[in-house]
Each structure stands twice: as structure tokens, then as C-alpha cells.
Motif scaffolding. Structure first.
Motif, PDB file in Angstrom:
ATOM      1  N   MET A  98     -23.008  -1.589  34.115  1.00 34.15           N
ATOM      2  CA  MET A  98     -23.409  -2.723  33.276  1.00 34.15           C
ATOM      3  C   MET A  98     -22.788  -2.605  31.886  1.00 34.15           C
ATOM      4  O   MET A  98     -22.629  -1.514  31.371  1.00 34.15           O
ATOM      5  N   LYS A  99     -22.446  -3.743  31.307  1.00 34.22           N
ATOM      6  CA  LYS A  99     -21.868  -3.762  29.956  1.00 34.22           C
ATOM      7  C   LYS A  99     -22.909  -4.241  28.951  1.00 34.22           C
ATOM      8  O   LYS A  99     -23.811  -5.009  29.317  1.00 34.22           O
ATOM      9  N   LEU A 100     -22.798  -3.788  27.724  1.00 40.74           N
ATOM     10  CA  LEU A 100     -23.651  -4.318  26.653  1.00 40.74           C
ATOM     11  C   LEU A 100     -22.897  -5.497  26.043  1.00 40.74           C
ATOM     12  O   LEU A 100     -21.889  -5.302  25.388  1.00 40.74           O
ATOM     13  N   ASN A 101     -23.398  -6.693  26.306  1.00 35.80           N
ATOM     14  CA  ASN A 101     -22.652  -7.871  25.871  1.00 35.80           C
ATOM     15  C   ASN A 101     -23.042  -8.296  24.469  1.00 35.80           C
ATOM     16  O   ASN A 101     -23.611  -9.362  24.264  1.00 35.80           O
ATOM     17  N   ARG A 102     -22.794  -7.446  23.515  1.00 33.99           N
ATOM     18  CA  ARG A 102     -22.982  -7.828  22.116  1.00 33.99           C
ATOM     19  C   ARG A 102     -22.010  -7.029  21.255  1.00 33.99           C
ATOM     20  O   ARG A 102     -21.618  -5.915  21.600  1.00 33.99           O
ATOM     21  N   LYS A 103     -21.618  -7.645  20.142  1.00 33.92           N
ATOM     22  CA  LYS A 103     -20.629  -7.011  19.253  1.00 33.92           C
ATOM     23  C   LYS A 103     -21.278  -5.956  18.363  1.00 33.92           C
ATOM     24  O   LYS A 103     -20.654  -4.943  18.038  1.00 33.92           O
ATOM     25  N   ASP A 104     -22.534  -6.200  17.948  1.00 30.41           N
ATOM     26  CA  ASP A 104     -23.178  -5.375  16.919  1.00 30.41           C
ATOM     27  C   ASP A 104     -24.562  -4.917  17.365  1.00 30.41           C
ATOM     28  O   ASP A 104     -25.188  -5.530  18.231  1.00 30.41           O
ATOM     29  N   ILE A 105     -25.038  -3.847  16.728  1.00 32.60           N
ATOM     30  CA  ILE A 105     -26.442  -3.431  16.880  1.00 32.60           C
ATOM     31  C   ILE A 105     -27.082  -3.546  15.501  1.00 32.60           C
ATOM     32  O   ILE A 105     -26.846  -2.717  14.613  1.00 32.60           O
ATOM     33  N   LEU A 106     -27.871  -4.602  15.317  1.00 31.50           N
ATOM     34  CA  LEU A 106     -28.436  -4.875  13.991  1.00 31.50           C
ATOM     35  C   LEU A 106     -29.937  -4.610  13.929  1.00 31.50           C
ATOM     36  O   LEU A 106     -30.478  -4.315  12.861  1.00 31.50           O
ATOM     37  N   GLY A 107     -30.621  -4.734  15.049  1.00 29.98           N
ATOM     38  CA  GLY A 107     -32.063  -4.503  15.056  1.00 29.98           C
ATOM     39  C   GLY A 107     -32.584  -4.433  16.475  1.00 29.98           C
ATOM     40  O   GLY A 107     -31.911  -4.878  17.416  1.00 29.98           O
ATOM     41  N   ILE A 108     -33.803  -3.882  16.606  1.00 30.23           N
ATOM     42  CA  ILE A 108     -34.440  -3.829  17.926  1.00 30.23           C
ATOM     43  C   ILE A 108     -35.029  -5.195  18.264  1.00 30.23           C
ATOM     44  O   ILE A 108     -35.159  -5.558  19.429  1.00 30.23           O
ATOM     45  N   GLN A 109     -35.350  -5.960  17.218  1.00 31.25           N
ATOM     46  CA  GLN A 109     -35.995  -7.262  17.445  1.00 31.25           C
ATOM     47  C   GLN A 109     -35.186  -8.129  18.407  1.00 31.25           C
ATOM     48  O   GLN A 109     -35.755  -8.807  19.261  1.00 31.25           O
ATOM     49  N   GLU A 110     -33.848  -8.096  18.268  1.00 34.60           N
ATOM     50  CA  GLU A 110     -33.036  -8.989  19.101  1.00 34.60           C
ATOM     51  C   GLU A 110     -32.606  -8.373  20.434  1.00 34.60           C
ATOM     52  O   GLU A 110     -31.957  -9.035  21.233  1.00 34.60           O
ATOM     53  N   LEU A 111     -32.942  -7.110  20.693  1.00 30.98           N
ATOM     54  CA  LEU A 111     -32.542  -6.479  21.960  1.00 30.98           C
ATOM     55  C   LEU A 111     -33.531  -6.825  23.067  1.00 30.98           C
ATOM     56  O   LEU A 111     -34.750  -6.840  22.848  1.00 30.98           O
ATOM     57  N   SER A 112     -33.018  -7.067  24.262  1.00 30.86           N
ATOM     58  CA  SER A 112     -33.895  -7.306  25.411  1.00 30.86           C
ATOM     59  C   SER A 112     -34.314  -5.963  26.021  1.00 30.86           C
ATOM     60  O   SER A 112     -33.679  -4.924  25.751  1.00 30.86           O
ATOM     61  N   VAL A 113     -35.339  -5.994  26.861  1.00 28.01           N
ATOM     62  CA  VAL A 113     -35.772  -4.781  27.572  1.00 28.01           C
ATOM     63  C   VAL A 113     -34.610  -4.230  28.405  1.00 28.01           C
ATOM     64  O   VAL A 113     -34.384  -3.019  28.468  1.00 28.01           O
ATOM     65  N   GLU A 114     -33.845  -5.127  29.022  1.00 27.40           N
ATOM     66  CA  GLU A 114     -32.698  -4.684  29.856  1.00 27.40           C
ATOM     67  C   GLU A 114     -31.661  -3.968  28.988  1.00 27.40           C
ATOM     68  O   GLU A 114     -31.098  -2.950  29.391  1.00 27.40           O
ATOM     69  N   GLU A 115     -31.398  -4.505  27.816  1.00 25.10           N
ATOM     70  CA  GLU A 115     -30.424  -3.863  26.923  1.00 25.10           C
ATOM     71  C   GLU A 115     -30.934  -2.497  26.455  1.00 25.10           C
ATOM     72  O   GLU A 115     -30.175  -1.525  26.395  1.00 25.10           O
ATOM     73  N   ILE A 116     -32.226  -2.431  26.123  1.00 25.76           N
ATOM     74  CA  ILE A 116     -32.789  -1.140  25.683  1.00 25.76           C
ATOM     75  C   ILE A 116     -32.673  -0.127  26.819  1.00 25.76           C
ATOM     76  O   ILE A 116     -32.252   1.015  26.608  1.00 25.76           O
ATOM     77  N   ASN A 117     -33.014  -0.548  28.034  1.00 22.50           N
ATOM     78  CA  ASN A 117     -32.920   0.379  29.179  1.00 22.50           C
ATOM     79  C   ASN A 117     -31.485   0.827  29.415  1.00 22.50           C
ATOM     80  O   ASN A 117     -31.238   1.999  29.708  1.00 22.50           O
ATOM     81  N   LEU A 118     -30.526  -0.086  29.257  1.00 25.20           N
ATOM     82  CA  LEU A 118     -29.114   0.278  29.429  1.00 25.20           C
ATOM     83  C   LEU A 118     -28.711   1.347  28.399  1.00 25.20           C
ATOM     84  O   LEU A 118     -28.063   2.346  28.740  1.00 25.20           O
ATOM     85  N   ILE A 119     -29.131   1.144  27.147  1.00 22.37           N
ATOM     86  CA  ILE A 119     -28.775   2.108  26.091  1.00 22.37           C
ATOM     87  C   ILE A 119     -29.435   3.467  26.378  1.00 22.37           C
ATOM     88  O   ILE A 119     -28.796   4.523  26.276  1.00 22.37           O
ATOM     89  N   LEU A 120     -30.715   3.439  26.780  1.00 18.46           N
ATOM     90  CA  LEU A 120     -31.422   4.711  27.026  1.00 18.46           C
ATOM     91  C   LEU A 120     -30.823   5.447  28.225  1.00 18.46           C
ATOM     92  O   LEU A 120     -30.669   6.673  28.201  1.00 18.46           O
ATOM     93  N   GLU A 121     -30.480   4.705  29.268  1.00 16.39           N
ATOM     94  CA  GLU A 121     -29.888   5.362  30.451  1.00 16.39           C
ATOM     95  C   GLU A 121     -28.507   5.937  30.123  1.00 16.39           C
ATOM     96  O   GLU A 121     -28.153   7.038  30.570  1.00 16.39           O
ATOM     97  N   THR A 122     -27.744   5.203  29.321  1.00 18.25           N
ATOM     98  CA  THR A 122     -26.422   5.711  28.909  1.00 18.25           C
ATOM     99  C   THR A 122     -26.603   6.963  28.046  1.00 18.25           C
ATOM    100  O   THR A 122     -25.863   7.950  28.202  1.00 18.25           O
ATOM    101  N   ALA A 123     -27.586   6.924  27.144  1.00 17.51           N
ATOM    102  CA  ALA A 123     -27.849   8.095  26.285  1.00 17.51           C
ATOM    103  C   ALA A 123     -28.248   9.305  27.133  1.00 17.51           C
ATOM    104  O   ALA A 123     -27.778  10.431  26.883  1.00 17.51           O
ATOM    105  N   ASP A 124     -29.085   9.078  28.152  1.00 13.05           N
ATOM    106  CA  ASP A 124     -29.476  10.189  29.051  1.00 13.05           C
ATOM    107  C   ASP A 124     -28.224  10.849  29.652  1.00 13.05           C
ATOM    108  O   ASP A 124     -28.149  12.071  29.769  1.00 13.05           O
ATOM    109  N   SER A 125     -27.238  10.019  29.994  1.00 13.30           N
ATOM    110  CA  SER A 125     -26.041  10.565  30.649  1.00 13.30           C
ATOM    111  C   SER A 125     -25.161  11.350  29.675  1.00 13.30           C
ATOM    112  O   SER A 125     -24.310  12.121  30.096  1.00 13.30           O
ATOM    113  N   PHE A 126     -25.362  11.133  28.369  1.00 17.13           N
ATOM    114  CA  PHE A 126     -24.550  11.845  27.378  1.00 17.13           C
ATOM    115  C   PHE A 126     -25.202  13.146  26.893  1.00 17.13           C
ATOM    116  O   PHE A 126     -24.556  13.935  26.207  1.00 17.13           O
TER     117      PHE A 126
END
Ligand code: CP
Length: 307
Positions: A1-29
Motif C-alpha cells: 500500500m502507498k501513502l497517498n499524501r505529499k506531507d505529514i502535517l497532523g494526526i487530525q487529517e490522517l485516516s485510521v488506514e493511514e495510521i495503520n499503514l505508518i505503524l506497520e511500516t515502522a514495525d518493519s523498520f
């Protein structure tokens, strides 16, 4: 899955799916940082600029380490040693950095909205490393990652956030993140440190630490943000510690398996006693370790990485 946004400006605008994608990617690193040679070539040829207008130990260092472990060239700029001291504006500084063609600019600024302004002006990806009392999204993401790793999930947990809620970008980002992920959030602090209307963010408010931490799964302690206060909002540090410190006398109100968090920097003996900060319930240094992985994940995903 890709993160379809140019910037990370706040948690307010992130969806649950986007947060899960970031956390799963972080786990892999996480594993990369445990290797003898802590480097992968994933971001070779990419350039990351850390532009910090406010002091930082954890955020700036972990962004630099994250970039380097991914093979990127990372450059640190402190406002105090840049041409900002000669009067250069944020926009001029940013335009000049853009002209050098970096891929990502990480910015910390005392003004809420500064990263959003750059995101609208520049073609590079912008990551908010803390803007005034507004948001600190990468801190909340590393906090979510740490809670998820330690508790096996976030939904259904009772999380107490105690301290200077009014001036804390960490509190705001964590409230957005924790409520989105299904946790129950309780905030507590002196009345002068609780913003009016915060209940609208989906939290329960208490003005006594004892009420907030009762049966809590997680207690997140915050320091008093004296740099953002317009006037004295509490009588003395001694009195603050007496009523709002987490210590051996009140931690027993929480669940037996409670976990203690703090974004740092800590003021030992004020909001948290040293034996609690260093005690068996503390996961404060796990937060710092996970901060590198979360920032690796964000640099990877924003430069087109797929997870
Ligand atoms: N948690 C945090 O933002 O710490 P620094 O100010 O040291 O970056």
C-alpha cells in the motif's frame, strides 16, 4: 500500500488506514536498528533537511538517524546558527532550501501552522516536527506504535494524559490519534491548563490526577510548557508537584499493569518522580527507540515507498 499524501502535517487529517499503514511500516523498520551495520540503501540519493526553529533532542536526532539508516543524505539546520539570525524570513529560508532540491523538509517551528504554510508553497514533502501548541504528529505516531507493541492493540484501552494540556501539541496529536484508534482518553491538569471545550475532541476531563489515573492502562505525563505560557498559570512548581505529580503515592490507583509514558524532556520531581520515571512500569525509552522507526517509515512512505 502507498501513502497517498505529499506531507505529514497532523494526526487530525490522517485516516485510521493511514495510521495503520505508518505503524506497520515502522514495525518493519525496527529490525534495521538492531543490526550491526544499521543501514539499508532504500533512500540512497534522497536528501532530507531538518529545519528546526525550536530546541530539540529526540525529534531532530531521530529524524537524522532515520534518514541516515535509510541511506539518505541528512542536513540539520538550527535557526540559531542560520541566516534567520540576520533577519531572513521563514518563506525566504524555505525558498532557498527548495532551490537546492531536497526531497523532504522536516520543520519544527513555534508558530502553529508554519509547516502547513510551507506545504502549500514548496514542491517538497513537509513533515511537521512540532508547530507551536498545535500538533506533533510524529510523537503521537511513535506513542501509538509503543502502546500497540506493549499492549497488543489500542482499542478499548483507558489512557490518562496529565499535565499542561492547553499548551501541549503532544496532547492534541495524541488525543486525535488515540480516539481515532478506539482508546478512551481522560485528560487532567489544573483548570488553567485545560483548554475550554476540549471535551469536543472526545475526551473526559478531570482536574485531579487521582480521578484521571484510576484504573488507567496507560498514563502519559506531560511537562509544563513554560515557553508557551503568557502568564504564570500555577502558583509554584512545588505546589504543582504536590497536586499533579505521578509518584509512588498515587500510581497504585491505576491498573497493576499500567504503562507510564512521557514524550520528554522530563522535569523529574515536578510532573513525575524519578522512581516512577525509571521504574518497572516506565516505557519512556521504548518511545524514543520507536521514534527512529516511525520517522524511517514516514521518510520511506513520503518518498514513494510501498508497504
Ligand atoms: N518529544 C520531543 O519532541 O522531544 P524533543 O523536544 O527533544 O524533540
Amino acid at each position: 500500500m502507498k501513502l497517498n499524501r505529499k506531507d505529514i502535517l497532523g494526526i487530525q487529517e490522517l485516516s485510521v488506514e493511514e495510521i495503520n499503514l505508518i505503524l506497520e511500516t515502522a514495525d518493519s523498520f525496527i529490525e534495521v536498528s538492531t543490526r550491526e551495520i544499521k543501514k539499508v540503501p532504500t533512500l540512497r540519493g534522497k536528501t532530507v533537511i531538518n529545519l528546526f526553529y525550536e530546541a530539540s533532542t529526540r525529534t531532530r536526532t531521530s529524524f537524522e538517524i532515520a534518514g541516515k539508516r535509510l541511506g539518505a543524505d541528512t542536513i540539520n539546520i538550527s535557526a540559531s546558527t542560520s541566516s534567520v539570525v540576520k533577519g531572513e524570513t521563514l518563506i525566504d529560508t524555505a525558498r532557498n532550501l527548495e532551490a537546492m532540491n531536497p526531497d523532504v523538509i522536516v520543520i519544527r517551528h513555534a508558530a502553529a501552522g508554519a509547516p502547513h504554510m510551507l506545504a502549500g508553497l514548496l514542491r517538497q514533502s513537509i513533515i511537521n516536527a512540532g508547530d507551536g501548541a498545535h500538533e506533533h504528529p510524529t510523537q503521537a505516531l511513535l506513542d501509538l506504535m509503543t502502546i500497540r507493541a506493549k499492549k497488543g492493540g489500542i482499542a478499548g484501552l483507558k489512557v490518562a494524559i496529565v499535565g499542561d494540556i492547553a499548551h501541549s501539541r503532544v496532547a492534541r496529536s495524541n488525543i486525535h490519534g488515540l480516539t481515532k484508534m478506539g482508546a478512551a482518553v481522560i485528560v487532567a491538569g489544573p483548570a488553567t491548563m485545560i483548554p475550554r471545550g476540549i471535551e469536543k475532541m472526545g475526551v473526559v476531563v478531570h482536574t485531579q490526577i487521582e480521578e484521571a489515573i484510576r484504573e488507567a492502562d496507560i498514563i502519559m505525563m506531560l511537562r509544563i510548557q513554560t515557553e508557551r505560557e503568557q502568564q504564570n498559570i500555577f502558583p509554584s512548581l512545588r505546589e504543582y508537584a504536590q497536586y499533579f505529580s505521578l509518584n509512588r503515592g498515587n500510581i497504585g490507583l491505576a491498573r497493576k499493569d499500567v504503562l507510564i509514558m512521557h514524550p520528554g524532556p522530563m522535569n523529574r520531581g515536578v510532573e513525575i518522580s524519578p522512581d516512577i520515571a525509571d521504574g518497572p512500569h516506565s516505557i519512556i525509552l521504548d518511545q524514543v527507540t520507536n521514534g527512529v522507526a516511525v520517522r524511517m517509515a514516514l521518510l520511506y512512505l513520503l518518498t514513494g515507498g510501498v508497504s
